[in-house]
Design a protein around this motif. Structure first.
Motif, short mmCIF file in Angstrom:
data_model
loop_
_atom_site.label_atom_id
_atom_site.label_comp_id
_atom_site.label_asym_id
_atom_site.label_seq_id
_atom_site.Cartn_x
_atom_site.Cartn_y
_atom_site.Cartn_z
N ILE A 50 -10.72 1.66 -2.69
CA ILE A 50 -10.12 0.74 -3.67
C ILE A 50 -8.64 0.65 -3.32
N LEU A 51 -8.20 -0.53 -2.88
CA LEU A 51 -6.87 -0.70 -2.30
C LEU A 51 -5.99 -1.59 -3.15
N ASP A 52 -4.91 -1.03 -3.67
CA ASP A 52 -3.89 -1.82 -4.36
C ASP A 52 -3.03 -2.53 -3.32
N LEU A 53 -2.64 -3.76 -3.60
CA LEU A 53 -1.83 -4.51 -2.63
C LEU A 53 -0.34 -4.23 -2.77
N GLY A 54 0.10 -3.80 -3.95
CA GLY A 54 1.52 -3.60 -4.16
C GLY A 54 1.98 -2.22 -3.78
N LEU A 55 1.86 -1.88 -2.50
CA LEU A 55 2.22 -0.55 -2.02
C LEU A 55 3.66 -0.50 -1.54
N PRO A 56 4.31 0.66 -1.59
CA PRO A 56 5.74 0.73 -1.27
C PRO A 56 6.08 0.68 0.21
N ASP A 57 5.13 1.00 1.08
CA ASP A 57 5.48 1.09 2.50
C ASP A 57 5.01 -0.08 3.34
N LEU A 58 3.84 -0.64 3.03
CA LEU A 58 3.30 -1.77 3.78
C LEU A 58 2.76 -2.82 2.82
N ASP A 59 2.84 -4.08 3.22
CA ASP A 59 2.17 -5.12 2.45
C ASP A 59 0.68 -4.83 2.44
N GLY A 60 0.07 -5.02 1.28
CA GLY A 60 -1.33 -4.66 1.14
C GLY A 60 -2.25 -5.38 2.11
N SER A 61 -1.98 -6.66 2.40
CA SER A 61 -2.85 -7.38 3.32
C SER A 61 -2.73 -6.83 4.74
#
Length: 235
Positions: A50-61
């Motif tokens: 389950i992957l959130d797109l708003g991550l601090p290190d990389l764009d989720g896509s």
């Protein structure tokens, strides 16, 4: 019970997901960055991410593309971005499904169950399957590889599942409702998901909807895969 990796940097959301999944008897690991997620899937086997797109290190896509490059684990994207173009982009990047925040635990459970059914069905279907040939197209369900005129095709997991399903029924018009039920393991849904994957499959087969060779859409009816007139026999 499934092994789940939760990739979410919001501690409140992360804790809620862990609690819900654990209560549902799933085994859960969690991380807060894309790079941690990549390390996890490189060393451990999960049934679903389950992957959130708003991550601090990389764009989720971008994280999604990187995950798809090193593992075939199904990925459900959790995103606050609900515009159509973004959803299409996520599906193109390799997402198996998506949830728009905020979502209920019941909605998450239903999407997870569908994704896990698809993955297990695909795995079971490859155990005794031999290569399928339709004209110059070869689909090997056991190795999950496809070739066109001897050249290997670079397909996402869902593109391969769709192609293999149609290849097993050459010349048969498959209704969209059946594709949703058998390939996506969903009893309902819109046509956008199917259209996105058909579009990308056509590109990789070197054809277009206006000038099809293998993939033919019958408007209002369904989709069929058959060899072009100048190709060899299917078997």
């Amino acid at each position: 019970m499934a092994s789940v990796l939760v990739v979410e940097d919001d501690q409140f959301v992360r804790s809620a997901l862990i609690r819900h999944l654990t209560d549902a008897s799933h085994t859960v690991r969690s991380v807060g960055t894309a790079l941690e997620a990549l390390r996890e899937v490189a060393h451990l086997r999960f049934d679903v991410v389950i992957l959130d797109l708003g991550l601090p290190d990389l764009d989720g896509s971008e994280a999604l593309k990187m995950l798809s490059g090193i593992t075939d684990v199904p990925v459900i994207v959790a995103t606050a971005r609900d515009d159509e173009a973004e959803i299409v982009r996520l599906l193109n990047a390799g997402a198996d499904d998506y949830l728009t925040k905020p979502f209920s635990v019941e909605h998450l459970s239903a999407r997870m169950a569908a994704v896990l059914r698809r993955a297990r069905s695909a795995a079971a279907g490859t155990q005794s399957s031999s290569a399928i040939r339709v004209g110059g197209l070869t689909v090997d369900p056991l190795r999950r590889q496809a070739e066109l005129d001897g050249v290997r095709l670079d397909l996402t997991r869902r593109e391969f599942d769709l192609l293999a399903f149609l290849a097993r029924r050459p010349g048969v018009v498959v209704p969209r409702k059946e594709l949703l039920a058998e390939v996506w393991q969903q009893s309902y849904g819109d046509d956008q998901t199917i259209d996105v994957h058909l579009s990308w499959l056509r590109r990789k087969l070197g054809e277009t909807a206006a000038n099809p060779r293998y993939l033919h859409t019958l408007r209002g009816v369904g989709v069929k895969l058959e060899p072009p007139a100048d190709a060899g026999p299917s078997r």
